[in-house]
Design a protein around this motif. Sequence first.
Motif, PDB file in Angstrom:
ATOM      1  N   ASP A 184      -7.312  -3.907   2.081  1.00 32.93           N
ATOM      2  CA  ASP A 184      -8.561  -3.138   2.029  1.00 32.93           C
ATOM      3  C   ASP A 184      -8.297  -1.662   1.758  1.00 32.93           C
ATOM      4  O   ASP A 184      -8.975  -1.024   0.943  1.00 32.93           O
ATOM      5  CB  ASP A 184      -9.329  -3.303   3.339  1.00 32.93           C
ATOM      6  CG  ASP A 184      -9.968  -4.682   3.463  1.00 32.93           C
ATOM      7  OD1 ASP A 184     -10.079  -5.374   2.435  1.00 32.93           O
ATOM      8  OD2 ASP A 184     -10.337  -5.075   4.594  1.00 32.93           O
ATOM      9  N   LYS A 185      -7.290  -1.119   2.443  1.00 28.49           N
ATOM     10  CA  LYS A 185      -7.007   0.308   2.273  1.00 28.49           C
ATOM     11  C   LYS A 185      -6.440   0.592   0.893  1.00 28.49           C
ATOM     12  O   LYS A 185      -6.739   1.632   0.291  1.00 28.49           O
ATOM     13  CB  LYS A 185      -6.050   0.776   3.369  1.00 28.49           C
ATOM     14  CG  LYS A 185      -6.670   0.745   4.764  1.00 28.49           C
ATOM     15  CD  LYS A 185      -5.873   1.556   5.769  1.00 28.49           C
ATOM     16  CE  LYS A 185      -6.599   1.614   7.110  1.00 28.49           C
ATOM     17  NZ  LYS A 185      -5.983   2.535   8.076  1.00 28.49           N
ATOM     18  N   ARG A 233      -7.102  -1.172  -1.820  1.00 25.66           N
ATOM     19  CA  ARG A 233      -8.238  -1.288  -2.752  1.00 25.66           C
ATOM     20  C   ARG A 233      -9.051   0.005  -2.774  1.00 25.66           C
ATOM     21  O   ARG A 233      -9.466   0.487  -3.833  1.00 25.66           O
ATOM     22  CB  ARG A 233      -9.135  -2.459  -2.339  1.00 25.66           C
ATOM     23  CG  ARG A 233      -8.554  -3.833  -2.600  1.00 25.66           C
ATOM     24  CD  ARG A 233      -9.600  -4.915  -2.406  1.00 25.66           C
ATOM     25  NE  ARG A 233      -8.988  -6.239  -2.445  1.00 25.66           N
ATOM     26  CZ  ARG A 233      -8.670  -6.943  -1.356  1.00 25.66           C
ATOM     27  NH1 ARG A 233      -8.936  -6.457  -0.151  1.00 25.66           N
ATOM     28  NH2 ARG A 233      -8.118  -8.135  -1.475  1.00 25.66           N
ATOM     29  N   GLN A 234      -9.278   0.555  -1.581  1.00 26.70           N
ATOM     30  CA  GLN A 234     -10.044   1.798  -1.468  1.00 26.70           C
ATOM     31  C   GLN A 234      -9.335   2.931  -2.203  1.00 26.70           C
ATOM     32  O   GLN A 234      -9.957   3.687  -2.967  1.00 26.70           O
ATOM     33  CB  GLN A 234     -10.224   2.163   0.005  1.00 26.70           C
ATOM     34  CG  GLN A 234     -10.952   3.482   0.229  1.00 26.70           C
ATOM     35  CD  GLN A 234     -10.980   3.875   1.702  1.00 26.70           C
ATOM     36  OE1 GLN A 234     -10.689   3.061   2.579  1.00 26.70           O
ATOM     37  NE2 GLN A 234     -11.314   5.116   1.975  1.00 26.70           N
ATOM     38  N   THR A 235      -8.039   3.045  -1.991  1.00 29.62           N
ATOM     39  CA  THR A 235      -7.272   4.138  -2.610  1.00 29.62           C
ATOM     40  C   THR A 235      -7.193   3.961  -4.123  1.00 29.62           C
ATOM     41  O   THR A 235      -7.391   4.924  -4.890  1.00 29.62           O
ATOM     42  CB  THR A 235      -5.852   4.185  -2.016  1.00 29.62           C
ATOM     43  OG1 THR A 235      -5.935   4.361  -0.599  1.00 29.62           O
ATOM     44  CG2 THR A 235      -5.046   5.325  -2.616  1.00 29.62           C
ATOM     45  N   SER A 277      -9.228   2.262  -6.073  1.00 27.21           N
ATOM     46  CA  SER A 277     -10.566   2.450  -6.645  1.00 27.21           C
ATOM     47  C   SER A 277     -10.899   3.932  -6.763  1.00 27.21           C
ATOM     48  O   SER A 277     -11.408   4.392  -7.791  1.00 27.21           O
ATOM     49  CB  SER A 277     -11.604   1.745  -5.774  1.00 27.21           C
ATOM     50  OG  SER A 277     -12.908   1.992  -6.241  1.00 27.21           O
ATOM     51  N   GLU A 278     -10.609   4.678  -5.721  1.00 20.77           N
ATOM     52  CA  GLU A 278     -10.893   6.119  -5.730  1.00 20.77           C
ATOM     53  C   GLU A 278     -10.085   6.823  -6.802  1.00 20.77           C
ATOM     54  O   GLU A 278     -10.590   7.730  -7.488  1.00 20.77           O
ATOM     55  CB  GLU A 278     -10.587   6.706  -4.350  1.00 20.77           C
ATOM     56  CG  GLU A 278     -11.050   8.139  -4.181  1.00 20.77           C
ATOM     57  CD  GLU A 278     -10.791   8.665  -2.780  1.00 20.77           C
ATOM     58  OE1 GLU A 278     -11.032   9.875  -2.556  1.00 20.77           O
ATOM     59  OE2 GLU A 278     -10.345   7.881  -1.913  1.00 20.77           O
ATOM     60  N   GLN A 295      -6.391  -3.434  -9.594  1.00 17.55           N
ATOM     61  CA  GLN A 295      -7.055  -4.117  -8.498  1.00 17.55           C
ATOM     62  C   GLN A 295      -6.004  -4.744  -7.580  1.00 17.55           C
ATOM     63  O   GLN A 295      -4.840  -4.868  -7.956  1.00 17.55           O
ATOM     64  CB  GLN A 295      -7.983  -5.204  -9.026  1.00 17.55           C
ATOM     65  CG  GLN A 295      -7.286  -6.260  -9.872  1.00 17.55           C
ATOM     66  CD  GLN A 295      -8.262  -7.277 -10.430  1.00 17.55           C
ATOM     67  OE1 GLN A 295      -9.428  -7.268 -10.106  1.00 17.55           O
ATOM     68  NE2 GLN A 295      -7.775  -8.182 -11.270  1.00 17.55           N
ATOM     69  N   GLU A 306      -8.497   8.259   5.660  1.00 16.50           N
ATOM     70  CA  GLU A 306      -8.420   6.897   6.158  1.00 16.50           C
ATOM     71  C   GLU A 306      -8.685   6.862   7.654  1.00 16.50           C
ATOM     72  O   GLU A 306      -8.192   7.696   8.409  1.00 16.50           O
ATOM     73  CB  GLU A 306      -7.043   6.296   5.845  1.00 16.50           C
ATOM     74  CG  GLU A 306      -6.853   6.057   4.356  1.00 16.50           C
ATOM     75  CD  GLU A 306      -5.592   5.253   4.083  1.00 16.50           C
ATOM     76  OE1 GLU A 306      -4.740   5.185   4.978  1.00 16.50           O
ATOM     77  OE2 GLU A 306      -5.475   4.691   2.979  1.00 16.50           O
ATOM     78  N   GLU A 335      -9.987   0.906  12.052  1.00 13.24           N
ATOM     79  CA  GLU A 335     -11.002  -0.115  11.871  1.00 13.24           C
ATOM     80  C   GLU A 335     -10.911  -1.145  12.987  1.00 13.24           C
ATOM     81  O   GLU A 335      -9.828  -1.415  13.494  1.00 13.24           O
ATOM     82  CB  GLU A 335     -10.808  -0.812  10.519  1.00 13.24           C
ATOM     83  CG  GLU A 335     -10.990   0.112   9.336  1.00 13.24           C
ATOM     84  CD  GLU A 335     -10.786  -0.616   8.020  1.00 13.24           C
ATOM     85  OE1 GLU A 335     -10.596  -1.840   8.075  1.00 13.24           O
ATOM     86  OE2 GLU A 335     -10.823   0.031   6.968  1.00 13.24           O
TER      87      GLU A 335
END
Length: 568
Positions: free
Chosen positions: A397-398, A400-402, A404-405, A514, A559, A562
């Motif tokens: 998840d982290k 993917r976030q990085t 994507s950003e 991705q 970050e 969670e």
Amino acid sequence: MNRTLTISDYRQVDTSRLSDITVVYCRLSQDDGLDGDSNSIINQKSILFEVVTREKLPNPVLFVDDGFSGTNFDRPAISEALRLVENGQVSNFIVKDLSRLGRSYIKVGQLTEITFPSFDVRFIALNDGIDSNKPNETNSIFLPIKSLMDEMYAADTSKKIRAVFQAKAKSGVPVTTNPPYGYLKDPNNPKNWIIDPVASEVVKRIFQEAKSGKSLSEIAKGLESDKVFKPDRHRIEIGLKSISASPNVEALPYFWTRETLSAILGREEYLGHTVNLRTRTKSYKDKRSIDLPREDWLIFKNTHEAIIDQETFDIVQKMRSHKRSNQRYKNRVGHENLFAGLVFCGTCGRKHYFCPFQSKTGLNHDHYKCSGYRRPIDECENPHYIQKSALIEIVSDKLRQTISEAQLDRENFLKKLEQQSQAQFSKDNKRQRQQLQKDEHRSKEIDRIIQQLYEDNLLGKISDERFVKLSQTYEEEQKQLQTSISDLTEKLAKQQEDSLNISKFMTRISKYTQVSELTVEMVNELIDKIVIYKPTGTKRNRIIQIDIYYNFIGKLHNEKSEPNNLAR
């Protein structure tokens, strides 16, 4: 007279039927080869067989050690000849001179004074006038003196060769006899290495498969399955001489060992560098190789074309330093140590163990646990473990976030990294520069103080005892200041690399669009370490903080922790 046999012929016949043998022994080392024709094998053989004919010695067998030092008695031909002596099959043993038998005072003395007489072997050293069947007082005195002189000659020669070798190594010229697998000597200039088009591709494959997480055994099996010649056999295939004495060179042409692959993966020569003085020998008598620490190596960068890039090499070295499997679960699908060497405890700082486990019902309970938990001494108070599946979910998840950003708003992401780096840089840089200036000023001040003390001592203003005491105190302080100055200078230089590190990170993360599934290669390319803290809260409200530190840039400030009910 019976036909003359050479050592190669002799190995083909039934030794039990041969007796009363005359050993005709010749030896030529690489150094002796520089002395001219007098020491050549051909001339030794010619001279010795004249003696065989003149003395009518029976059953001559020629034994030749070509290219072997006299200080080494582990030579194939001399070993075979001495085996026959101890079997009682030899009646005569002749050499051109004592130095051909060997250059060891103790070993030569043992052979001439004990072994040969014990088995009634006549020993002749032609040029030294030694014949055990014609003893005289002069020879009995001369023999040990001559052996000692031969050994002294070997020691002196070894010293000179070592000096030449050291000078050559320090000049940046490769001192290895043969280039590493993947390179060949340039036919126009043997000091230069050129790319071997076939072997270099195999080297690239080995590094890439290691980078992808394959074990040495898996890489070896793949190469064997694809019928890729191992290094020694490859040399033979391209018309070069094998450098191994192993019979497996011919019998097992595709058999790659873990040791061979490990040596290839650790060679910095594939980066295009010349690495000298990686090993040394104990002495001119003991030729066993001793590995030297890396700080003693001489590394000359960019001396030939690189096969492996620095990034790939660094990632592979990092991965090799970590244990990636549990023997019980080795190569079992679903129990791979994806985060080997990357998971750390946020409480005590120790690494987390990977604990593969499968229940009796077949459920996978692989997890990571702090190595300091339940230690008898200095125990970590963090009792939790985290399941591998949970860690994969969080890290995915982290990432993917990085990713994507970085892709959707590259300009702002890059700006954020620069601001984050600059904020820390400015804070640390200002403090460290102030401390560096302070230390340098104090060090110069101490120089002036010591100079003044010296002048006061000469003028009699302070006693010698007082001068020594004060100067020692100031010198000790200055020594500590020099250490501090060195450390601060290194830290400031490192901080200046931050902008380059951001660029390196952006290059790596741009490779991924991705995160459908985490791979060993992806994890090690992007992540430096994962820090897991002690969970807070209970049951559904349980929260675990996991910090991801990326290669080159560290932790991203945005970050957050969670909730996760799979952590314990």
